[in-house]
Every structure is written in structure tokens, then in C-alpha cells.
Design an enzyme around this catalytic site. Structure first.
Site, mmCIF file in Angstrom:
data_model
loop_
_atom_site.group_PDB
_atom_site.id
_atom_site.type_symbol
_atom_site.label_atom_id
_atom_site.label_comp_id
_atom_site.label_asym_id
_atom_site.label_seq_id
_atom_site.Cartn_x
_atom_site.Cartn_y
_atom_site.Cartn_z
ATOM 1 N N ASP A 45 147.815 36.867 -19.941
ATOM 2 C CA ASP A 45 148.334 35.862 -18.998
ATOM 3 C C ASP A 45 147.189 35.109 -18.306
ATOM 4 O O ASP A 45 147.416 34.062 -17.711
ATOM 5 C CB ASP A 45 149.273 36.495 -17.968
ATOM 6 C CG ASP A 45 148.664 37.696 -17.266
ATOM 7 O OD1 ASP A 45 147.717 38.292 -17.817
ATOM 8 O OD2 ASP A 45 149.117 38.042 -16.164
ATOM 9 N N GLU B 128 134.404 37.982 -31.782
ATOM 10 C CA GLU B 128 133.477 38.486 -30.760
ATOM 11 C C GLU B 128 133.867 39.893 -30.294
ATOM 12 O O GLU B 128 133.020 40.753 -30.085
ATOM 13 C CB GLU B 128 133.455 37.534 -29.564
ATOM 14 C CG GLU B 128 132.484 36.388 -29.710
ATOM 15 C CD GLU B 128 131.059 36.876 -29.936
ATOM 16 O OE1 GLU B 128 130.628 37.807 -29.239
ATOM 17 O OE2 GLU B 128 130.383 36.350 -30.822
ATOM 18 N N TYR C 212 135.338 30.925 -36.061
ATOM 19 C CA TYR C 212 134.631 31.099 -34.792
ATOM 20 C C TYR C 212 135.058 30.066 -33.744
ATOM 21 O O TYR C 212 134.256 29.254 -33.280
ATOM 22 C CB TYR C 212 133.126 31.021 -35.042
ATOM 23 C CG TYR C 212 132.284 31.764 -34.030
ATOM 24 C CD1 TYR C 212 132.468 33.111 -33.788
ATOM 25 C CD2 TYR C 212 131.289 31.112 -33.305
ATOM 26 C CE1 TYR C 212 131.686 33.793 -32.877
ATOM 27 C CE2 TYR C 212 130.503 31.782 -32.392
ATOM 28 C CZ TYR C 212 130.712 33.129 -32.178
ATOM 29 O OH TYR C 212 129.935 33.815 -31.268
ATOM 30 N N HIS D 278 126.539 45.025 -32.151
ATOM 31 C CA HIS D 278 127.359 43.812 -32.045
ATOM 32 C C HIS D 278 126.942 42.802 -33.125
ATOM 33 O O HIS D 278 127.783 42.301 -33.872
ATOM 34 C CB HIS D 278 127.186 43.220 -30.640
ATOM 35 C CG HIS D 278 127.839 41.890 -30.418
ATOM 36 N ND1 HIS D 278 128.956 41.728 -29.620
ATOM 37 C CD2 HIS D 278 127.535 40.640 -30.883
ATOM 38 C CE1 HIS D 278 129.304 40.448 -29.610
ATOM 39 N NE2 HIS D 278 128.457 39.767 -30.370
ATOM 40 N N GLU D 279 125.644 42.522 -33.194
ATOM 41 C CA GLU D 279 125.172 41.504 -34.138
ATOM 42 C C GLU D 279 125.442 41.916 -35.589
ATOM 43 O O GLU D 279 125.873 41.101 -36.405
ATOM 44 C CB GLU D 279 123.678 41.225 -33.938
ATOM 45 C CG GLU D 279 123.322 40.620 -32.579
ATOM 46 C CD GLU D 279 124.132 39.397 -32.190
ATOM 47 O OE1 GLU D 279 124.659 38.709 -33.070
ATOM 48 O OE2 GLU D 279 124.265 39.141 -30.979
ATOM 49 N N HIS E 268 128.955 41.333 -36.687
ATOM 50 C CA HIS E 268 129.266 39.956 -37.111
ATOM 51 C C HIS E 268 129.119 39.830 -38.628
ATOM 52 O O HIS E 268 129.851 39.085 -39.280
ATOM 53 C CB HIS E 268 128.332 38.956 -36.414
ATOM 54 C CG HIS E 268 128.790 38.571 -35.035
ATOM 55 N ND1 HIS E 268 130.075 38.146 -34.770
ATOM 56 C CD2 HIS E 268 128.136 38.546 -33.839
ATOM 57 C CE1 HIS E 268 130.194 37.862 -33.478
ATOM 58 N NE2 HIS E 268 129.035 38.115 -32.885
ATOM 59 N N HIS F 108 133.501 33.946 -26.189
ATOM 60 C CA HIS F 108 132.887 35.052 -25.447
ATOM 61 C C HIS F 108 133.619 35.330 -24.139
ATOM 62 O O HIS F 108 133.241 36.224 -23.402
ATOM 63 C CB HIS F 108 131.417 34.744 -25.136
ATOM 64 C CG HIS F 108 130.540 34.666 -26.337
ATOM 65 N ND1 HIS F 108 130.345 33.498 -27.036
ATOM 66 C CD2 HIS F 108 129.805 35.615 -26.963
ATOM 67 C CE1 HIS F 108 129.524 33.727 -28.051
ATOM 68 N NE2 HIS F 108 129.181 35.002 -28.033
#
Lengths: 363, 89
Positions: free
Chosen positions: A268, A204, A195, A180-181, A184, A285
Site C-alpha cells: 500500500d 533487486e 530492470y 547481492h551482485e 544479479h 531499489h
């Protein structure tokens, strides 16, 4: 000058047609023969080019040469121990491009394993040499601060905390967090999605999408075998994880300290939050659950290993120059559908799988 | 007067808060704000999953860099940081 309307090769066009004709009529048989042969080759190439131009894109893709990464690309990575400090300049180098400087502890080994797996993921599958595709040195700082409940990308490096030991365990314990990091960094070097609000949530989500695929590839898991959980080891407790891509909003329910996972799965239920630190910059997030869910559904519809087809579609969309820094979910949806069509053809199961996924996520 | 430190953000968005009573004058609280306030309320340009802080004092809530505090202000903020409690959602 080359005046051919559909010239195939610059070399074939260096000699203008009037000159070729003159050479073919030359009294020197060798020159004439060479010129005629050259013109025959030109006609062949033009015919081939004309045929390729008329092919549907997915058929033309089959003829394209495979993407080759540069020969010089190789893992460029270091792991450093912060020893609970916060000044990265004081960190101790423990692993340097395969060389163990000092005996590695668990967190350092985790960073080496998942950091290497992430670099390999991007290189093996997409020919990408590090997050910037230029071989940027990847620095992983472990044991950041004291009881630090977080992992983050600081714009050029990763830092991981050990967690407080009560609610959070160490943030290197899940390879999806490390993937994940690092992602980025990829996003920063591609679309640089802003962001906040939808573009931030998409930023994210892309990190979660590629983070989960790094984990799945390390475990050799097909889409049906994966738990689709981000940070299942990091959040302490058997029934808890930080996020669920399969069922956003269920990663932790009635947690004694955190309450319940706030992620929506569908558009929605998009959560409007202020664009402030307290508002998680418009819920980056939180609303990432929607696009995470779209990826999960697409991968499930398409099947197999997520990185083979669905991941390729998402990667091509993520790195498409048309993806603007202010992109909204609908913009990314369009790009994924376009790339599914380009890669697998109009009306293909992959294209249908992606379209259906976005419909399920109500984007 | 009351000072409240709020920490927010991170890999999952968690808000933590701590507060304390301080006997500072208005001039002192203004000095603290000048010392630790960060410009605007925007995420640092390329930090992702980062953690941010705000201080609420004298009726104002300001994004701050707690590491910029010095002297008695740093002592109070350090204590507040150690006492941060998660705001359950």
C-alpha cells in the site's frame, strides 16, 4: 512400439508385449524363465510407478534422488585490482582460483572470502555451478575508480569502489553486497527480470535476499540472530546501513547527507517513480523493500537457518521457468506459495508461513 | 548559459547534482549533446546497480555518457563531476 499407458522405463518397454508373451511360451526353459522374470519385474515397476503417481507431491519429493551437481564443478574465480582506474583491461590479477599472485589487501581478501562463500552457497545448497550454472569465471574488480561510491554487476563481472571515506566506506566490506551482485548474475541467467518497476524491484530484492543469506551462512546465524541489514559497514556511521530487510525505511533515518531511507515495507506504500535513471528505473531499489520484507517475515515464520527452508522456496521460485522477465510481485508470490506447497506439503507450516508473509507485506 | 550535470542510481538510489555557467553558443551546446548523448533513456541491458548521468542544457535534459566528451566539454564535465553534491531526500 511400447503401448503401455503408464510405462516406467524405456528399457522395460523395448520388447513389445506380444513378443514377451511368445518368449514366455518358448520351449527353451531358460528363455521362458528369463522372459517370465522380466515380466514380473515390469509388473513390479508399473505397480511402484502407479503408487508414486498417486502420492501427494511432498511425499513423492521424499523419494526423489538428491540433486547432485556435476563432478567437475569447482570454484572458478579471480580477484583483480583496478588501482583506481576504470578500464578493466588494465586491472592487475591478484588472486586466481586459490593462487595468491600478490599479497592481498583488505578489499581483495574481502572479495575472495565473500565471493567464495557465495559460490559455495549456491553450489552446496542448490548444486548451482556459478551464476550461469555452467561454471562461468567470476571476476571481482576492487578499487574501481577514485572514491567510487558504488558496487555493480556489469553483465558479466563485479566492480567495487572504495567509497569516498566520508559517507561511504569500501563496498567489499559487507559480504551481503558481494552476494547481492553475484545474484544479479543468477537472475540474468534465469528469469532475466526486466530492470524497471515491479520486475526490477523484484530483481533487486532477490539480490538482497540471497545476499543476506550468504552473510547469515558465513556467520552461521539463524533468522533470529541476523540483523537483516544490507551494507551495514559500507554506509559509515554506527546507526546506518544501506537497507533493512526487517524494517524497510529505517536503514538510515535523518542521515545528514542522505536524509531518510525511502523504502516501503508494504504494497500500500508502493512508490511510483518514473522509469528513468533519475527515477531509479521506477524505484527498483526503493520498492524492493516490499518483497524483502515478505522474505524476512516468511523466514521468521518458518524459523531456523533462512537458507534451509525459506531460501530453498525462494530459490525454486527464482529459477522456475514460469517466472517471466516481466513478473510482478503477485506473480512471484504465487510461485513461492506453490513451491512451499510442493516442497513441504499442503497445509504445512512452511506453506502457511509464506502465505502469511505475503499477507503481511500486503501483496 | 547554465549546464547541470545529474548523477543518479547505484546500489542505493542517490542523486547528485552540479551546475556551472558556460559561455557556449547554441551551436556549441548542440555539438556537446551530439557528442555525449546516449540513445533513449533505458538502463544498459545487463548492468545492475549502475550509475547514470544526465545533462541539462539549453532547456533540454538528455541522458549522457560523460566519458564521450572531449576538449573543452570534457574539462567542464570533469569539473562538474568533481563538484557533484548529494540531493538530500
Amino acid at each position: 512400439m511400447c503401448n503401455h499407458s503408464n510405462h516406467f522405463s524405456a528399457i522395460q518397454c523395448i520388447i513389445p508385449p506380444y513378443m514377451s508373451q511368445k518368449l514366455s511360451d518358448s520351449n527353451d526353459k531358460k528363455i521362458a524363465l528369463q522372459s517370465v522374470k522380466s515380466q514380473v519385474e515390469t509388473v513390479k515397476l508399473r505397480a511402484k510407478r502407479s503408487f508414486i503417481i498417486d502420492l501427494p507431491e511432498h511425499q513423492a519429493q521424499l523419494l526423489a534422488p538428491a540433486k547432485k551437481a556435476t563432478k567437475t564443478a569447482k570454484l572458478n574465480m579471480q580477484v583483480l585490482n583496478m588501482n583506481h582506474g576504470t578500464n578493466t583491461a588494465s586491472a592487475k590479477l591478484v588472486w586466481d582460483n586459490g593462487k595468491i599472485i600478490s599479497r592481498l589487501d583488505k578489499q581483495e581478501k574481502n572479495a575472495v572470502a565473500a565471493g567464495t562463500a557465495t559460490w559455495n552457497f549456491y553450489y552446496d545448497l542448490f548444486g548451482r555451478n556459478s551464476v550461469d550454472n555452467l561454471g562461468l569465471l567470476l571476476k571481482h574488480y576492487v578499487h574501481y575508480s577514485t572514491k567510487y561510491d558504488n558496487a555493480m554487476w556489469d553483465g558479466s563481472e563485479m566492480v567495487y569502489g572504495d567509497g569516498d571515506g566520508k559517507i561511504f566506506g569500501d563496498f567489499t566490506s559487507d559480504p551481503d553486497i558481494i552476494g547481492h551482485e553475484l545474484t544479479h548474475g543468477v537472475t540474468q541467467n534465469e528469469s532475466n527480470l526486466e530492470y524497471h518497476d515491479q520486475s526490477g524491484a523484484l530483481n533487486e530484492s532477490l539480490s538482497d535476499v540471497f545476499g543476506i543469506m550468504v552473510k547469515q551462512r558465513m556467520l552461521n546465524q539463524e533468522v533470529t540472530q541476523s540483523d537483516w541489514l544490507i551494507g551495514e559497514n559500507c554506509l559509515i556511521g554506527k546507526n546506518y546501513a544501506l537497507r533493512s530487510m526487517k524494517a524497510p525505511g529505517t536503514a538510515y533515518v535523518n542521515h545528514p547527507d542522505l536524509g531518510t531511507d525511502p523504502q516501503p515495507a508494504t504494497m500500500d506504500n508502493y512508490v511510483k517513480l518514473p522509469n528513468t535513471s533519475n527515477g531509479d528505473w521506477g524505484g527498483v531499489h526503493t520498492n524492493s523493500g516490499i518483497t524483502n520484507y515478505a522474505f524476512f517475515v516468511a523466514a521468521t515464520n518458518i524459523g531456523g537457518f533462512a537458507w534451509e527452508k525459506t531460501g530453498k522456496i525462494w530459490y525454486d521460485a527464482m529459477t522456475d521457468k514460469a517466472l517471466k522477465s516481466t513478473a510482478q510481485f503477485a506473480d512471484f508470490k504465487k510461485l513461492t506459495i506453490a513451491h512451499a506447497t510442493q516442497l513441504f506439503g499442503k497445509g504445512s507450516n512452511e506453506e502457511k508461513g509464506v502465505i502469511a508473509a505475503w499477507k503481511t507485506a500486503k501483496v | 548559459m547554465k549546464i547541470k550535470l545529474t548523477q543518479s542510481g547505484g546500489f542505493i538510489p542517490i542523486t547528485r547534482e552540479a551546475s556551472a555557467e558556460v559561455d557556449w553558443t547554441k551551436e556549441e551546446s548542440d555539438k556537446l549533446i551530439r557528442q555525449i548523448a546516449v540513445t533513449g533513456n533505458q538502463p544498459p541491458s545487463q548492468v545492475r546497480d549502475g550509475i547514470g548521468h544526465t545533462v541539462e542544457i539549453d532547456g533540454k535534459e538528455i541522458p549522457v555518457d560523460v566519458d564521450k566528451a572531449s576538449g573543452k566539454f570534457a574539462d567542464v564535465l570533469n569539473k562538474l563531476q568533481m563538484n557533484l553534491k548529494i540531493v538530500k531526500k
